[in-house]
Design an enzyme around this catalytic site. Structure first.
Site, mmCIF file in Angstrom:
data_model
loop_
_atom_site.group_PDB
_atom_site.id
_atom_site.type_symbol
_atom_site.label_atom_id
_atom_site.label_comp_id
_atom_site.label_asym_id
_atom_site.label_seq_id
_atom_site.Cartn_x
_atom_site.Cartn_y
_atom_site.Cartn_z
ATOM 1 N N GLU A 125 10.479 16.064 14.632
ATOM 2 C CA GLU A 125 10.754 15.918 13.194
ATOM 3 C C GLU A 125 9.957 16.975 12.435
ATOM 4 O OE1 GLU A 125 9.233 12.434 11.046
ATOM 5 O OE2 GLU A 125 11.265 12.169 10.277
ATOM 6 N N GLU B 154 10.393 1.342 9.967
ATOM 7 C CA GLU B 154 11.339 2.410 9.610
ATOM 8 C C GLU B 154 10.591 3.711 9.848
ATOM 9 O OE1 GLU B 154 14.469 1.921 8.379
ATOM 10 O OE2 GLU B 154 14.250 -0.242 8.524
ATOM 11 N N LYS C 221 0.873 -1.183 0.000
ATOM 12 C CA LYS C 221 0.000 0.000 0.000
ATOM 13 C C LYS C 221 0.902 1.222 0.000
ATOM 14 C CE LYS C 221 -1.620 3.022 2.658
ATOM 15 N NZ LYS C 221 -1.698 4.187 1.775
ATOM 16 N N CYS D 210 13.777 11.067 6.035
ATOM 17 C CA CYS D 210 13.845 10.575 7.417
ATOM 18 C C CYS D 210 15.235 10.766 8.014
ATOM 19 C CB CYS D 210 13.441 9.112 7.448
ATOM 20 S SG CYS D 210 14.395 8.120 6.302
HETATM 21 P P1 NAD Z 1 2.659 8.432 7.454
HETATM 22 O O1 NAD Z 1 3.065 7.694 8.675
HETATM 23 O O2 NAD Z 1 1.603 9.454 7.557
HETATM 24 O O3 NAD Z 1 2.181 7.418 6.316
HETATM 25 C C1 NAD Z 1 2.978 6.332 5.911
HETATM 26 C C2 NAD Z 1 2.099 5.284 5.267
HETATM 27 O O4 NAD Z 1 1.236 4.752 6.277
HETATM 28 C C3 NAD Z 1 1.183 5.818 4.164
HETATM 29 O O5 NAD Z 1 1.079 4.874 3.134
HETATM 30 C C4 NAD Z 1 -0.144 5.979 4.881
HETATM 31 O O6 NAD Z 1 -1.257 5.925 4.022
HETATM 32 C C5 NAD Z 1 -0.111 4.779 5.810
HETATM 33 N N1 NAD Z 1 -1.006 4.880 6.958
HETATM 34 C C6 NAD Z 1 -1.539 5.995 7.514
HETATM 35 N N2 NAD Z 1 -2.351 5.660 8.543
HETATM 36 C C7 NAD Z 1 -2.321 4.301 8.648
HETATM 37 C C8 NAD Z 1 -2.936 3.376 9.532
HETATM 38 N N3 NAD Z 1 -3.756 3.747 10.509
HETATM 39 N N4 NAD Z 1 -2.657 2.044 9.353
HETATM 40 C C9 NAD Z 1 -1.816 1.635 8.384
HETATM 41 N N5 NAD Z 1 -1.227 2.485 7.517
HETATM 42 C C10 NAD Z 1 -1.464 3.810 7.646
HETATM 43 O O7 NAD Z 1 4.018 9.039 6.860
HETATM 44 P P2 NAD Z 1 4.185 10.001 5.619
HETATM 45 O O8 NAD Z 1 3.681 11.350 6.026
HETATM 46 O O9 NAD Z 1 3.675 9.360 4.395
HETATM 47 O O10 NAD Z 1 5.802 10.025 5.490
HETATM 48 C C11 NAD Z 1 6.601 10.785 6.302
HETATM 49 C C12 NAD Z 1 7.106 10.008 7.506
HETATM 50 O O11 NAD Z 1 7.771 8.824 7.087
HETATM 51 C C13 NAD Z 1 8.143 10.773 8.301
HETATM 52 O O12 NAD Z 1 7.887 10.643 9.683
HETATM 53 C C14 NAD Z 1 9.452 10.093 7.949
HETATM 54 O O13 NAD Z 1 10.473 10.223 8.897
HETATM 55 C C15 NAD Z 1 9.030 8.703 7.764
HETATM 56 N N6 NAD Z 1 10.027 7.996 6.926
HETATM 57 C C16 NAD Z 1 10.881 7.104 7.515
HETATM 58 C C17 NAD Z 1 11.860 6.468 6.746
HETATM 59 C C18 NAD Z 1 12.832 5.478 7.363
HETATM 60 O O14 NAD Z 1 13.489 4.747 6.619
HETATM 61 N N7 NAD Z 1 12.947 5.419 8.675
HETATM 62 C C19 NAD Z 1 11.951 6.738 5.396
HETATM 63 C C20 NAD Z 1 11.080 7.663 4.838
HETATM 64 C C21 NAD Z 1 10.099 8.273 5.616
#
Ligand code: NAD
Length: 502
Positions: A393, A258, A183, A292
């Site tokens: 962050e 992650e 997803k 990230c």
């Molecule tokens: P997010 O957590 O809002 O969303 C990530 C994914 O989770 C999306 O596909 C979203 O639709 C899904 N999601 C949202 N609610 C959910 C739920 N209740 N159950 C299951 N899935 C759900 O993050 P974002 O805004 O898309 O991305 C930014 C974040 O990602 C930042 O915090 C960043 O640090 C993190 N990130 C981490 C890494 C790493 O390798 N550690 C890499 C890239 C981004």
């Protein structure tokens, strides 16, 4: 073949289940290019029933299909074919990611190149992976430790590196013999759907890789809850990461998380300061700071702080913010307007606490910028280590600067945040570099480089940045289970004594 991307071609997608893209549903989610606010793609708003159909397809392909039992050489051949199709379609794939996420096209090309390298590396792991044989268990025992695919993997990915973060998971899971459902972020689903089509063209059997687009709260939550999923590999925010941990507890599935980060660039007086200026700005401005491992904090030694900050301000004034498809842009558009507002709020908050904005700090609205969500690269000096800007962050092109006097203080400041994904040390002194390398609490420490890496090197977090590793041998092993097979040869020594009647 992925169609070439132009600013005008709107892509409309169904979901990808069992080797086929379905017709797009009536309910579509429109995605605008954040640099122009023109619609570039429409994704199907999938729901729990589509998520279940995808899981069922992956489950069937794992339990009844031959992918898990194919030889490593056969799986490697499919992965190599996928890599070469990605190379063929590098330009349109990069265009899709740039248009949907706002990142400069130059960076998007780099993401696809890295995705290809990861796929080729995973193909090599498929060929070389093996278990262990134990022959020192006594003359009558032989132990086999086999490494088997862990089953159906659900992958949930964010919007900042849509293709690259998928490719940190998918080729490794496929190399191990797993099947998968992804997803992607509802904002940036295009490249994931294109990869699914390319994988089929490369010879991946139907059902081995499925993609369901839609909201996290429905599609993502269904995948996290599903008892047909064996492992959930999640990349996203720490807040959502916590919620998927809870949702996944029903079948106690394995997790790899992650999550967020708050990396520091730590600059010592004995660094090559010219390199460090470039590196510190790259660390915080790469992908508009929507990264990230973004080096969002600068910890700089008091003795060089003033001149180092002046050099940063001078250099940043010559960087170019531009639209995603602008070949010369160093910094692209922010993902959406609400996110830009949130970033600006952090800046306002830090100023109110006495920090000093020495570059940028504002939304860009003049000329071509008026059409999109652009922000000036921002440097803020004198940031208090107790402020929200220092600790949370921000996910934007904002460098928060604090100063230190001793190595001890630098380590303490760097480690004081809740996250532990990465840090960078700038020093030519091997003692300083190694000492910090060992004392910093993060999954990665870069020395005299930053936001670097290689397919062979694992990455991941400690503390609230999550657990599990992607890439490298460790990233492959995440998708495997160990099984012990102990074999006795020869006559068994009886456990029960003879002739003991009740
Ligand atoms: P997010 O957590 O809002 O969303 C990530 C994914 O989770 C999306 O596909 C979203 O639709 C899904 N999601 C949202 N609610 C959910 C739920 N209740 N159950 C299951 N899935 C759900 O993050 P974002 O805004 O898309 O991305 C930014 C974040 O990602 C930042 O915090 C960043 O640090 C993190 N990130 C981490 C890494 C790493 O390798 N550690 C890499 C890239 C981004």
């Amino acid at each position: 073949m992925v169609a070439p991307t132009t600013e005008r071609a709107v892509r409309t997608y169904g979901v990808f289940i069992d080797g086929e893209e379905t017709q797009p549903t009536a309910e579509l989610m429109a995605r605008e290019n954040p640099g122009t606010q023109k619609v570039v793609a429409r994704f199907t708003r999938g729901d729990a029933s589509e998520a279940q159909a995808a899981v069922t397809s992956a489950r069937r392909a794992f339990d009844k299909g031959d992918w898990p039992s194919r030889s490593g050489a056969e799986r490697a051949a499919v992965l190599r074919a996928l890599a070469s199709l990605m190379r063929r379609d590098q330009e349109p794939l990069a265009g899709i990611d740039a248009e949907e996420s706002g990142k400069p096209i130059r960076l998007a090309r780099g993401d696809v190149a890295a995705g290809i390298a990861l796929t080729e590396y995973a193909a090599a792991l498929a060929m070389t992976s093996h278990g262990e044989v134990h022959t020192h268990l006594g003359p009558d025992f032989t132990g086999l430790v086999t490494r088997e695919p862990c089953g159906v993997v659900a992958m949930i990915t964010p919007w900042n590196f849509p293709l690259l973060l998928l490719m940190q998971k998918l080729p490794f899971a496929l190399a191990a013999g797993c099947t998968a459902v992804c997803k992607p972020s509802e904002l940036t689903s295009g490249s994931t759907l294109e990869i699914a089509k390319l994988a089929t063209e490369a010879g991946l059997p139907d059902g081995v890789f499925n993609v369901v687009t839609g909201p996290g709260a429905t599609v993502g939550n269904h995948l996290a809850r599903s008892s047909d999923v064996d492992l959930l590999s999640f990349t996203g925010s720490t807040a959502v990461g916590r919620s998927v941990v809870e949702a996944s507890s029903g079948n106690v599935k394995r997790l790899s998380l992650e999550l967020g980060g708050k990396a520091a660039s730590i600059v010592f007086p004995d660094a090559d300061l010219e390199d460090a200026v470039d590196g510190v700005l790259f660390a915080v401005l790469f992908n508009q700071g929507e990264c990230c491992v973004s080096g969002a904090r600068l910890l700089v030694h008091q003795d060089v702080a003033d001149r180092f900050v002046a050099a940063l301000v001078d250099r940043v004034s010559r960087l170019r913010v531009g639209a995603p498809l602008d070949e010369d842009a160093d910094i692209g558009a922010m993902i959406h307007s609400a996110h830009l507002d949130k970033v600006l709020e952090y800046i306002g908050g830090a100023e109110a606490e006495g920090a000093r904005v020495v570059a940028g700090g504002t939304r860009l609205t003049s000329g071509a910028f008026a059409a999109g969500h652009f922000m000036a690269p921002t440097i803020i000096d004198q940031v208090s280590p107790t402020s929200r800007l220092f600790n949370e962050e921000v996910f934007g092109p904002v460098l928060a600067i604090s100063r230190f006097r001793t190595e001890e203080e630098a380590v303490e400041l760097a480690n004081s945040v809740e996250y532990g994904l990465a840090n960078s040390v700038w020093s030519k002194n091997i003692d300083t570099a190694l000492s910090l390398g060992r004392r910093l609490r993060s999954g990665t420490v870069w020395v005299n480089t930053t936001i670097d890496g290689a397919p062979q090197l694992p990455c991941g977090g400690v503390k609230n940045s999550g657990y599990g590793r992607e890439m490298g041998q460790a990233g492959f092993e995440e998708f495997t289970e160990l099984k012990t097979i102990q074999i006795r040869s020869g006559k068994r020594t009886p456990f029960f004594r003879d002739g003991c009647a009740h």
